[in-house]
Design an enzyme around this catalytic site. Structure first.
Site, PDB file in Angstrom:
ATOM      1  CD  GLU A   1      -2.851  -1.243   0.132  1.00 24.26           C
ATOM      2  OE1 GLU A   1      -3.018  -0.208  -0.561  1.00 24.26           O
ATOM      3  OE2 GLU A   1      -3.462  -2.300  -0.092  1.00 24.26           O
TER       4      GLU A   1
ATOM      5  CB  CYS B   1      -1.205   7.363   1.355  1.00 22.20           C
ATOM      6  SG  CYS B   1      -2.470   6.317   2.121  1.00 22.20           S
TER       7      CYS B   1
END
Length: 464
Positions: A220, A254
């Protein structure tokens, strides 16, 4: 389970921990759905009991308020645990699929099984969420798990280690604290699953370390997430949502919009509304809606991206407090430093475009982002955005909130990651699905055996 081990720092300690977890996994204890549910419920109760400790630790790390911690870290963790506890019995069952005519009479199904010993490497920006939510996925799937939190958020790392290591057998679930040496020692071991959250640069190192053992890896990562405003966008509500998403956790997210693409006909209105929203929120640690940059190294990196000549609003920074005020940059070009890499801080670069084709080309000039956001009321542009722009997840007329729906998987694509999790996707992320053909002995056709004839060929063609 009553075994406790000392804090693991050496490579020998790490190797022994992995061996102990593999031995425990091979005992088949973790495969029982009753065991999984017992551990998940225990984990939930521990978090509930230690909520205040978790709040205190994250505030010490970077000034995150109890409200934001509860909303963005603890609540998603409870939701993930509740979904896992509610659905575990159903998820572990065989999943029936159709059987083709050639294999009749038979049953076909998928058998979910745990992968084995898992390593979860968490991130510092949402240290509880991005460390413990994957751990829940590993637990409900029936694995043993080693968690390596980020050393940058030292207090939260310590809090998670205390909560887990004092209450779970190290052979089942354990936290290894430390920095690069400890992470390197862990990556030198053979795992059955590695789950990493962090930057693409480190993600490549993790993937390379996993390759010799052909370890299943989920990465991720991040990227330059665009927020595209078309000329027919609903500016007031769109900017309001975008600003909240951008300055959540002071931009250290993010999924945050990394830059804003605005049609030239509405740029002045969008800029005006951006400033209005920033002023209205009055962002500060004291107001409990802003946080410090995690450390001086990241502070210096983010500040270096601010071009004083292009500051439209904000631009001030306090290194001793590690605070960078919300900053808007105008007349930004793709050659500016702020557009080279993911910002991961409270800076909004505004880029002007003339045609939607130009905007799409700008987005596609970067690596595939983890997220992309479109603010538009034009259905044709919406369709083009979804069909032409590659990204991990996203939103139309909203930003970041897709992560709040556990029915949607979370994950990247290309440079922004591989694999997905959340909800049932977390279970699948840490599981293997064995494909089974269960054949009846009632009847056996001679069609596949030797002694082929024209009659057999005709039958095969009919079945083809």
């Amino acid at each position: 389970m009553n075994t406790l081990i000392k804090e693991t720092t050496s490579e020998q300690d790490v190797q022994q921990l992995v061996e102990d977890q593999r031995k425990y996994f091979n005992s088949n204890t973790t495969r029982s759905v009753e065991f999984r549910l017992e551990q998940l419920k225990k984990f939930r109760n521990l978090i509930k009991t230690h909520e205040d400790d978790l709040h205190e630790a994250i505030y010490k790390d970077f000034g995150k308020s109890k409200y934001d911690n509860q909303l963005t870290e603890i609540f998603p963790l409870y939701e993930e645990l509740d979904i896992a506890i509610k659905n575990a019995r159903r998820w572990v069952k065989h999943r029936k699929v159709k059987t083709n005519l050639m294999n009749q009479p038979a049953k076909s199904y998928l058998v979910p099984e745990p992968l084995g010993v898992s390593l979860v490497i968490g991130a510092w920006n949402f240290p509880y969420n991005l460390s413990l939510v994957p751990v829940v996925g590993s637990m409900v799937a029936g694995n043993t798990t080693i968690l390596k939190p980020s050393e940058l958020a030292a207090e939260t790392s310590r809090a998670m280690a205390k909560l887990i290591n004092e209450n779970f057998d190290a052979s089942y679930l354990h936290v290894v604290e430390g920095g690069i040496p400890e992470t390197t020692a862990l990556l030198a071991q053979r795992f059955d699953k590695i789950f990493f959250t962090g930057s693409p640069q480190v993600g490549k190192i993790v993937n390379k370390a996993a390759a010799p053992n052909l370890t299943n890896v989920t990465l991720e990562l991040g990227g330059k997430n665009p927020a595209l405003f078309t000329k027919d966008a609903s500016i007031d509500v769109g900017v309001k949502r975008m600003i909240w998403a951008k300055f959540l956790n002071s931009g250290q997210l993010c999924l945050a919009p990394d830059y804003v693409l605005v049609h030239k006909s509405i740029k002045s209105k969008v800029l005006e509304r951006i400033v209005h929203e920033i002023k209205k929120h009055n962002y500060s640690v004291e107001n409990q809606n802003f946080v410090r940059i995690i450390n001086e190294r990241n502070f210096d990196r983010v500040v270096s991206l601010i071009d004083p000549e292009k500051v439209h609003f904000g631009g001030k920074a306090n290194r001793s407090e590690r605070i960078i005020e919300p900053t808007v940059l105008n007349n930004v070009t793709l050659e500016d430093d702020v557009m080279r890499d993911e910002i991961f801080g409270p800076i909004i670069p505004v880029v002007e475009y003339e045609t939607i084709d130009e905007a799409f080309e700008i987005i596609k000039s970067f690596e595939k982002p983890l997220a992309a956001y479109l603010f538009s009321n034009n259905n044709k542009i919406k369709d083009r955005f979804l069909s032409e722009i590659p990204f991990g997840s996203g939103g139309i007329n909203d930003a970041v909130m897709q992560i709040n729906n556990s029915n949607l998987p979370f994950g990247g694509v290309g440079n922004s990651g591989m694999g997905r999790y959340h909800g049932k996707y977390s279970f699948e992320c840490f599981s293997h699905f064995k494909a089974i053909l269960d054949k009846s002995n009632f009847f056996e056709s001679d069609l596949k055996y030797y002694g082929h004839s024209d009659r057999q060929m005709k039958l095969i063609k009919k079945l083809s």
